[in-house]
Design a protein around this motif. Structure first.
Motif, PDB file in Angstrom:
ATOM      1  N   HIS A  39     -29.584  10.677  31.473  1.00  0.00           N
ATOM      2  CA  HIS A  39     -29.593   9.515  30.589  1.00  0.00           C
ATOM      3  C   HIS A  39     -28.265   8.795  30.704  1.00  0.00           C
ATOM      4  CE1 HIS A  39     -29.695   7.244  26.674  1.00  0.00           C
ATOM      5  NE2 HIS A  39     -30.882   6.988  27.188  1.00  0.00           N
ATOM      6  N   LEU A  40     -28.339   7.479  30.903  1.00  0.00           N
ATOM      7  CA  LEU A  40     -27.146   6.653  31.047  1.00  0.00           C
ATOM      8  C   LEU A  40     -27.033   5.769  29.811  1.00  0.00           C
ATOM      9  CD1 LEU A  40     -24.945   6.125  33.192  1.00  0.00           C
ATOM     10  CD2 LEU A  40     -26.374   4.294  34.096  1.00  0.00           C
ATOM     11  N   PRO A  41     -26.288   6.217  28.806  1.00  0.00           N
ATOM     12  CA  PRO A  41     -26.276   5.491  27.528  1.00  0.00           C
ATOM     13  C   PRO A  41     -25.722   4.077  27.626  1.00  0.00           C
ATOM     14  CG  PRO A  41     -24.611   7.238  27.547  1.00  0.00           C
ATOM     15  CD  PRO A  41     -25.456   7.436  28.770  1.00  0.00           C
ATOM     16  N   GLU A  42     -24.805   3.832  28.579  1.00  0.00           N
ATOM     17  CA  GLU A  42     -24.230   2.495  28.696  1.00  0.00           C
ATOM     18  C   GLU A  42     -25.294   1.439  28.973  1.00  0.00           C
ATOM     19  OE1 GLU A  42     -21.160   5.518  29.930  1.00  0.00           O
ATOM     20  OE2 GLU A  42     -23.291   5.144  30.326  1.00  0.00           O
ATOM     21  N   LEU A  43     -26.337   1.831  29.708  1.00  0.00           N
ATOM     22  CA  LEU A  43     -27.427   0.907  30.008  1.00  0.00           C
ATOM     23  C   LEU A  43     -28.688   1.219  29.218  1.00  0.00           C
ATOM     24  CD1 LEU A  43     -27.214   0.557  33.906  1.00  0.00           C
ATOM     25  CD2 LEU A  43     -26.440  -1.063  32.179  1.00  0.00           C
ATOM     26  N   GLY A  44     -28.660   2.314  28.475  1.00  0.00           N
ATOM     27  CA  GLY A  44     -29.863   2.749  27.791  1.00  0.00           C
ATOM     28  C   GLY A  44     -30.958   3.092  28.780  1.00  0.00           C
ATOM     29  N   ALA A  45     -30.567   3.678  29.922  1.00  0.00           N
ATOM     30  CA  ALA A  45     -31.509   3.904  31.018  1.00  0.00           C
ATOM     31  C   ALA A  45     -31.597   5.372  31.394  1.00  0.00           C
ATOM     32  CB  ALA A  45     -31.088   3.097  32.243  1.00  0.00           C
ATOM     33  N   TRP A  46     -32.762   5.755  31.918  1.00  0.00           N
ATOM     34  CA  TRP A  46     -32.979   7.076  32.495  1.00  0.00           C
ATOM     35  C   TRP A  46     -32.824   6.971  34.005  1.00  0.00           C
ATOM     36  CZ3 TRP A  46     -33.363  11.208  29.376  1.00  0.00           C
ATOM     37  CH2 TRP A  46     -33.715  10.983  28.030  1.00  0.00           C
ATOM     38  N   VAL A  47     -32.187   7.996  34.606  1.00  0.00           N
ATOM     39  CA  VAL A  47     -31.939   8.011  36.042  1.00  0.00           C
ATOM     40  C   VAL A  47     -32.537   9.272  36.643  1.00  0.00           C
ATOM     41  CG1 VAL A  47     -30.191   7.884  37.854  1.00  0.00           C
ATOM     42  CG2 VAL A  47     -29.770   6.770  35.648  1.00  0.00           C
ATOM     43  N   PRO A  48     -33.654   9.161  37.380  1.00  0.00           N
ATOM     44  CA  PRO A  48     -34.232  10.337  38.043  1.00  0.00           C
ATOM     45  C   PRO A  48     -33.408  10.725  39.266  1.00  0.00           C
ATOM     46  CG  PRO A  48     -35.513   8.393  38.562  1.00  0.00           C
ATOM     47  CD  PRO A  48     -34.471   7.948  37.574  1.00  0.00           C
ATOM     48  N   THR A  49     -33.324  12.008  39.540  1.00  0.00           N
ATOM     49  CA  THR A  49     -32.513  12.475  40.665  1.00  0.00           C
ATOM     50  C   THR A  49     -33.335  13.116  41.775  1.00  0.00           C
ATOM     51  OG1 THR A  49     -32.093  14.646  39.654  1.00  0.00           O
ATOM     52  CG2 THR A  49     -30.542  12.861  39.130  1.00  0.00           C
ATOM     53  N   ARG A  50     -34.654  13.227  41.607  1.00  0.00           N
ATOM     54  CA  ARG A  50     -35.500  13.878  42.611  1.00  0.00           C
ATOM     55  C   ARG A  50     -36.379  12.855  43.336  1.00  0.00           C
ATOM     56  NH1 ARG A  50     -38.414  18.703  39.333  1.00  0.00           N
ATOM     57  NH2 ARG A  50     -39.522  16.839  38.559  1.00  0.00           N
ATOM     58  N   TYR A  51     -36.609  13.110  44.614  1.00  0.00           N
ATOM     59  CA  TYR A  51     -37.434  12.233  45.434  1.00  0.00           C
ATOM     60  C   TYR A  51     -38.828  12.075  44.839  1.00  0.00           C
ATOM     61  CZ  TYR A  51     -39.682  10.347  49.664  1.00  0.00           C
ATOM     62  OH  TYR A  51     -40.370   9.559  50.552  1.00  0.00           O
ATOM     63  N   VAL A  52     -39.445  13.190  44.436  1.00  0.00           N
ATOM     64  CA  VAL A  52     -40.836  13.151  43.979  1.00  0.00           C
ATOM     65  C   VAL A  52     -40.996  12.242  42.766  1.00  0.00           C
ATOM     66  CG1 VAL A  52     -40.559  15.235  42.561  1.00  0.00           C
ATOM     67  CG2 VAL A  52     -42.841  14.571  43.389  1.00  0.00           C
ATOM     68  N   ASP A  53     -40.038  12.263  41.857  1.00  0.00           N
ATOM     69  CA  ASP A  53     -40.120  11.417  40.671  1.00  0.00           C
ATOM     70  C   ASP A  53     -39.845   9.958  41.012  1.00  0.00           C
ATOM     71  OD1 ASP A  53     -40.636  13.625  38.947  1.00  0.00           O
ATOM     72  OD2 ASP A  53     -38.502  14.098  38.956  1.00  0.00           O
ATOM     73  N   VAL A 334     -35.667   2.496  33.352  1.00  0.00           N
ATOM     74  CA  VAL A 334     -35.425   3.497  34.385  1.00  0.00           C
ATOM     75  C   VAL A 334     -34.601   2.853  35.497  1.00  0.00           C
ATOM     76  CG1 VAL A 334     -36.448   5.080  36.056  1.00  0.00           C
ATOM     77  CG2 VAL A 334     -37.604   4.657  33.872  1.00  0.00           C
ATOM     78  N   LEU A 335     -33.479   3.463  35.815  1.00  0.00           N
ATOM     79  CA  LEU A 335     -32.635   3.005  36.913  1.00  0.00           C
ATOM     80  C   LEU A 335     -32.917   3.907  38.111  1.00  0.00           C
ATOM     81  CD1 LEU A 335     -30.316   1.132  37.901  1.00  0.00           C
ATOM     82  CD2 LEU A 335     -28.720   2.908  37.125  1.00  0.00           C
ATOM     83  N   VAL A 336     -33.508   3.349  39.153  1.00  0.00           N
ATOM     84  CA  VAL A 336     -33.862   4.109  40.348  1.00  0.00           C
ATOM     85  C   VAL A 336     -32.731   3.960  41.363  1.00  0.00           C
ATOM     86  CG1 VAL A 336     -35.479   4.341  42.265  1.00  0.00           C
ATOM     87  CG2 VAL A 336     -36.326   3.796  39.968  1.00  0.00           C
TER      88      VAL A 336
END
Length: 427
Positions: A39-53, A334-336
């Motif tokens: 979770h990136l609170p500065e942007l209020g965004a979720w950041v996935p770290t896996r290829y499948v997601d 969501v920040l990809v």
């Protein structure tokens, strides 16, 4: 399933940190070991770290919308500074941007863009790329050292795009300035504070810059209507539907050109510099490609994966959905990070290695995937290949200077400010 990110998993995560900017694959690899979703609170965004997601998010446009960014509403103070007509022009340009739309609007606009971005257009541009490389290198070949970003990469990418769309160098510099002004006005639709970090005067100046560029280039489009050429602008003007009616309005043509210039200049310039920096650290690969030029396409392809110069996309959840065991809600951002997908060892074993024989390289996500796969991919690859072959042939011993710290702009686009290089002069 968890309802909030664990502090130990997200503490210190920063996509503007020097560690991320220098090597996002390595940085995200360490994060992935701790958590599949940050979770990136500065942007209020979720950041996935896996290829499948990441692949799931990019493919599922119904659940993850591309209509994330917007031109924020104007405050009363800004309305005093910005004419209503100027605001309308900027919002029209934004509304026609392919990258910020979903089907069915996106499908219609993309089909039109693809009908103009033809193999003939690419081939016509390709014929000039070697000449552009030689002309630029001629201007500094005897110096022995330059800032490659300033003297080659940025000018190279601008001139190639200019050749494709039909703008001369002066006009393209002006258009690039308009694109930069436009880009600074865009922010997440979930943001609650308008134009974050900018004074009203700065925002008004950016609006004025976009509108001045719009009016100038709308005039240029009209000139092309009267005097067609063999370029992308003319192809857009002359594109017709089954009834013989024009498909694209002037606003749509200019909006597509904004997207092309934005995607085709800074990203390509960064790829060129990143490849030179990477090959400085991989002399065996560099020397093999110099000895056997047929290897350059594989070098570029692995370079796209390892460096991922166009490194981000944004999406917004349209409904409640679970990702990596975390419940996201409708409206969540969501920040990809494409580098997270390209560095996932479950998809690319030993991901930090630079392996030009890597199996499965076609699954790399540097150009995105699905409906929003980069339209410019067919020209970026050969463009970078020609640049690499020319640079390393004409500048013997070319290398990035190791005594100068990497210099990146602290922005979400991960753009290099400079790349000092040197080479052998006169044998």
């Amino acid at each position: 399933m968890t309802s909030s990110p664990a502090p130990s998993a997200t503490e210190g995560f920063n996509v503007l940190s020097p560690e991320y900017l220098v090597d996002p694959l390595a940085y995200l690899g360490a994060v992935r070991l701790r958590t599949p979703l940050v979770h990136l609170p500065e942007l209020g965004a979720w950041v996935p770290t896996r290829y499948v997601d990441i692949d799931r998010i990019l493919q599922d446009h119904e659940t993850f919308s591309s209509a994330v960014l917007q031109i924020p509403p104007l405050s009363p103070a800004l309305k005093e500074l910005i004419p209503a007509e100027d605001e309308e022009i900027v919002r029209r340009l934004f509304a026609a941007q392919l990258v910020f739309t979903d089907p069915p609007v996106h499908d219609v606009q993309r089909r039109s863009a693809q009908r103009t971005f033809t193999k003939r257009q690419v081939d016509r541009t390709m014929a000039r790329i070697e000449e552009i490389c030689d002309e630029l290198i001629d201007s500094f070949v005897d110096r022995g050292e330059v800032d490659l970003m300033e003297h080659f990469a940025r000018r190279f990418s601008l001139r190639v795009v200019g050749t494709m769309i039909g703008l001369d160098v002066d006009d393209l510099e002006r258009f690039h300035g308009m694109v930069n002004d436009f880009s600074t006005l865009i922010g997440p639709s979930s943001a609650d504070a308008g134009f974050l970090g900018f004074t009203d005067e700065q925002v008004a100046a950016d609006f004025a810059g976009v509108v001045a560029g719009y009016r100038y280039f709308a005039g240029l489009v009209e000139q092309r209507r009267a005097e067609p050429r063999q370029d992308l602008v003319t192809a857009m003007i002359t594109l017709t539907d089954d009834a013989g009616e024009p498909v694209m309005s002037t606003d749509e043509i200019l909006a597509h050109l904004v997207g092309i210039v934005a995607a085709g200049t800074d990203t390509t310039a960064n790829l060129v510099c990143s490849l030179v920096a990477r090959l400085t650290a991989e002399p065996a690969v560099r020397d093999a490609a110099i000895a056997d030029p047929s290897l350059w396409p594989a070098v570029v392809e692995e370079g796209l994966r390892r460096e991922t110069p166009g490194d981000k996309a944004t999406r917004m959840a349209t409904r409640d959905v679970e990702i990596a065991g975390q419940q996201l809600h409708a409206g969540d951002l969501v920040l990809v990070l494409f580098a997270a997908a390209n560095g996932d060892p479950d998809r690319f074993p030993d991901p930090l290695a630079f392996d030009i024989d890597r199996p499965g390289i076609a699954e790399s996500r540097h150009f995105g995937t699905g409906r929003h796969f980069c339209l410019g991919a067919p020209i970026v690859r050969p463009e970078a290949r020609i640049a690499m072959e020319k640079l390393f042939t004409r500048l013997p011993g070319l290398e990035a200077r190791q005594d100068v710290a990497p210099d990146f702009a602290p922005t979400l686009m991960r753009l290099r400010n400079s790349l000092p290089v040197r080479w052998n002069v006169g044998g």
